[in-house]
Write an enzyme that holds these catalytic residues in place. Structure first.
Site, PDB file in Angstrom:
ATOM      1  N   ASP A  93     -11.088 -12.927  56.838  1.00  0.00           N
ATOM      2  CA  ASP A  93     -11.919 -12.401  55.676  1.00  0.00           C
ATOM      3  C   ASP A  93     -12.349 -11.194  56.235  1.00  0.00           C
ATOM      4  OD1 ASP A  93     -13.811 -14.962  54.046  1.00  0.00           O
ATOM      5  OD2 ASP A  93     -15.268 -12.843  54.663  1.00  0.00           O
ATOM      6  N   ILE A  94     -13.337 -10.371  54.239  1.00  0.00           N
ATOM      7  CA  ILE A  94     -13.788  -9.517  54.053  1.00  0.00           C
ATOM      8  C   ILE A  94     -15.077  -9.297  55.273  1.00  0.00           C
ATOM      9  CG2 ILE A  94     -14.609  -7.188  53.192  1.00  0.00           C
ATOM     10  CD1 ILE A  94     -12.412  -7.836  50.947  1.00  0.00           C
ATOM     11  N   GLU A 123     -12.800 -13.192  48.950  1.00  0.00           N
ATOM     12  CA  GLU A 123     -12.579 -12.521  49.635  1.00  0.00           C
ATOM     13  C   GLU A 123     -11.772 -12.349  50.264  1.00  0.00           C
ATOM     14  OE1 GLU A 123     -15.176 -13.778  50.393  1.00  0.00           O
ATOM     15  OE2 GLU A 123     -16.714 -13.949  50.846  1.00  0.00           O
TER      16      GLU A 123
END
Lengths: 441, 102
Positions: A317-318, A360
């Site tokens: 996950d960003i 994301e």
């Protein structure tokens, strides 16, 4: 309408040719048998060029007297001793009567209207002139094509054919005729003679002669047959050529049709493949979406249960992606997603599947990979992302969760485990890798 | 079967370059797998284990890597699973030793 006519024409044109040819053949044969006659009549009452002669020219003393009726001439004669072979004859001149006569070879039958008084034979001479053996002005050099018959034994008129003639042997001997010229030749007959026959009895006699008829066909049988054969041959040749061109055209049309079909099929396949691909791909990043992931997961699950090949699941996950979107706008956010995808794709194997899980969040499904290898991969990716400049505005980092699949477990459990590990990474301060390791009770 | 989140943070000792370390990747992978199965780790009641791991070439044998792990949470450093060392030789043989409680 015209298209229909064209189709009918295409269907029947070759048959039409054969029908036409059959019709021509039938008409030609019919015309030949019942017409196309060429007739040359020499009816003496109306014909001016004839004369009666006797053997007096040869030193004989026979006498001949000729009279005309409406329909015939009457030759009265008296054969007397004097000449070795007493005779009287009627000479009928054709053409100029000397060197240019008529070509009688084209006739196939000769009719003679002659009634004698009493028995005895009659000779018919067709005297032919040829420069090969004749001398102009010397009548005796005209070839003696002869035929001797008994009129009372024949029909009236008596009918003869050219092949019944022969050349008089005495004439061949007297004139030293070369053997190659000693055959019947009636191609140029300037003189026809009707003469009393061999050993005709001395004394009075009468011949009533109406005339002669030469009958033949306008076209000789051989020529007609040859013409018909040639016509049939040419027609079949034309049919063959037409069929050849039809076949070539048909083949070309079929080829074109097949090519078009193949092209369409290819286009359909490409379209289908693109459709399938697009239905399984994330349009922004080009990596798999959840639908695409399902088939890959199924394959890896089978591989695990059948072959015991370990399967690991890396979720990432960003970090602070919302902040990037809010600060720089969604275009920059999209740029992060695209560049991150490119970076990850360049670091993983072809057999690993990168999936945009949503927003994301990404997932990497690694086949034939135990958890420690997946953790190592995740750590490498973490460092690569940390060290890369995905966007120029700021550094981007990712948090990772790693888990390994257990054979037969519900994939949801695997996702939960990986998700918990990811949560731990987030909680631990982000930009880190957490593995969900087994814990024995 | 339960699962426990495990974090390993790797640091090369000062004065050594990562690219000079023999079998670094394979050793790290093997050690990770090994640690996950070690009894002190398995038996740990800590919900989430987080290690800081320092590693570098052995002073005695340049082909061997030495690792030293310690829990990130300083409050836990005295626990048996929180301090360990390991070696990885050129044949990728891993030897792990937990030091607390010896």
């Amino acid at each position: 309408m015209s298209r229909l006519i064209e189709k009918i024409y295409a269907l029947f044109r070759m048959n039409i040719l054969i029908f036409v040819l059959l019709a021509i053949t039938a008409i030609a044969l019919l015309a030949y048998n019942h017409g196309l006659n060429e007739v040359k009549d020499i009816m003496l009452p109306e014909y001016p060029y004839f004369q009666a002669t006797s053997d007096s020219a040869d030193g004989g003393s026979s006498v001949v007297k000729m009279s005309k009726t409406d329909s015939s001439i009457v030759v009265d004669y008296e054969l007397k001793e004097g000449y070795a072979y007493p005779y009287v004859s009627v000479k009928i001149l054709l053409g100029d009567g000397k060197t240019k006569g008529l070509d009688l070879s084209k006739y196939d039958s000769i009719f003679v209207w002659l009634k004698p008084r009493g028995e005895g034979s009659v000779r018919l001479y067709l005297r032919n002139f040829s420069e090969a053996y004749s001398v102009a002005g010397q009548e005796t050099t005209l070839k003696f094509n002869e035929l001797e018959f008994f009129p009372l034994e024949e029909t009236y008129p008596a009918i003869f054919v050219p092949r019944e003639f022969r050349v008089a042997g005495w004439w061949v001997a007297q004139n030293n005729i070369n053997v190659h010229h000693a055959h019947v030749d009636i191609s140029n007959v300037p003189l026809v003679e009707i003469q009393t026959g061999t050993n005709a009895p001395l004394g009075y006699g009468t011949m009533e002669i109406k005339g002669l008829r030469f009958k033949g066909k306008t076209i000789p049988r051989e020529k007609l047959v040859t013409a018909l054969v040639v016509m049939w041959f040419v027609t079949f040749l034309i049919i063959l050529i037409i069929r050849f061109f039809d076949y070539s055209r048909e083949r070309a049309a079929n080829k074109k049709k097949r090519e078009e079909l193949e092209k369409n099929l290819l286009a359909l396949e490409i379209e289908k493949s693109e459709y399938e691909k697009s239905s399984k791909e994330d349009p922004l990043t080009g990596c798999l979406n959840r639908a695409g992931f399902s088939s890959v997961l199924l394959r890896e699950q089978e591989n695990l249960s059948k072959n015991g090949c370990p399967v690991s699941f890396v979720i990432l996950d960003i970090d602070f992606f919302k902040h990037i979107n809010d600060t720089y706008g969604h275009n920059v956010g999209d740029e992060v997603l695209v560049n991150l995808t490119k970076l990850i794709q360049s670091k993983i194997r072809n057999t690993d599947a990168l999936v945009r899980w949503g927003g994301e969040e990404f997932v990497i499904l690694c086949g034939d990979t135990p958890i420690q290898n997946a953790q190592f991969l995740a750590e490498k990716l973490r460092m690569a992302i940390e060290n890369a400049q995905l966007i120029k505005q700021q550094q981007v980092t990712c948090s990772f969760g790693v888990a390994e699949m257990i054979a037969g477990e519900d994939p949801k459990r695997l996702f939960e485990r990986a998700d918990k590990a990811l949560y731990a990474s987030k909680q631990g301060g982000r930009n880190r890798v957490t593995s969900a390791t087994f814990k024995r009770g | 079967m339960e699962f426990r989140p495990l974090q390993l943070h790797w640091f090369v000792v000062e004065g050594q370059a990562e690219e000079d370390l023999p079998n670094r990747d394979n050793c790290v992978i093997r050690l990770t797998g090994r640690l996950m199965g070690e009894s002190p780790v398995q038996a740990s009641p800590v919900e989430e284990l987080e290690y800081r791991v320092y590693y570098g070439k052995s002073a005695e044998n340049g082909e061997t890597l030495q690792f030293a792990g310690i829990c990130e949470d300083q409050a836990l450093v005295s626990r048996p699973e929180c301090r360990w060392s390991a070696t990885c030789d050129s044949d990728l043989n891993i030897v792990v030793k937990f030091h607390n409680g010896d």
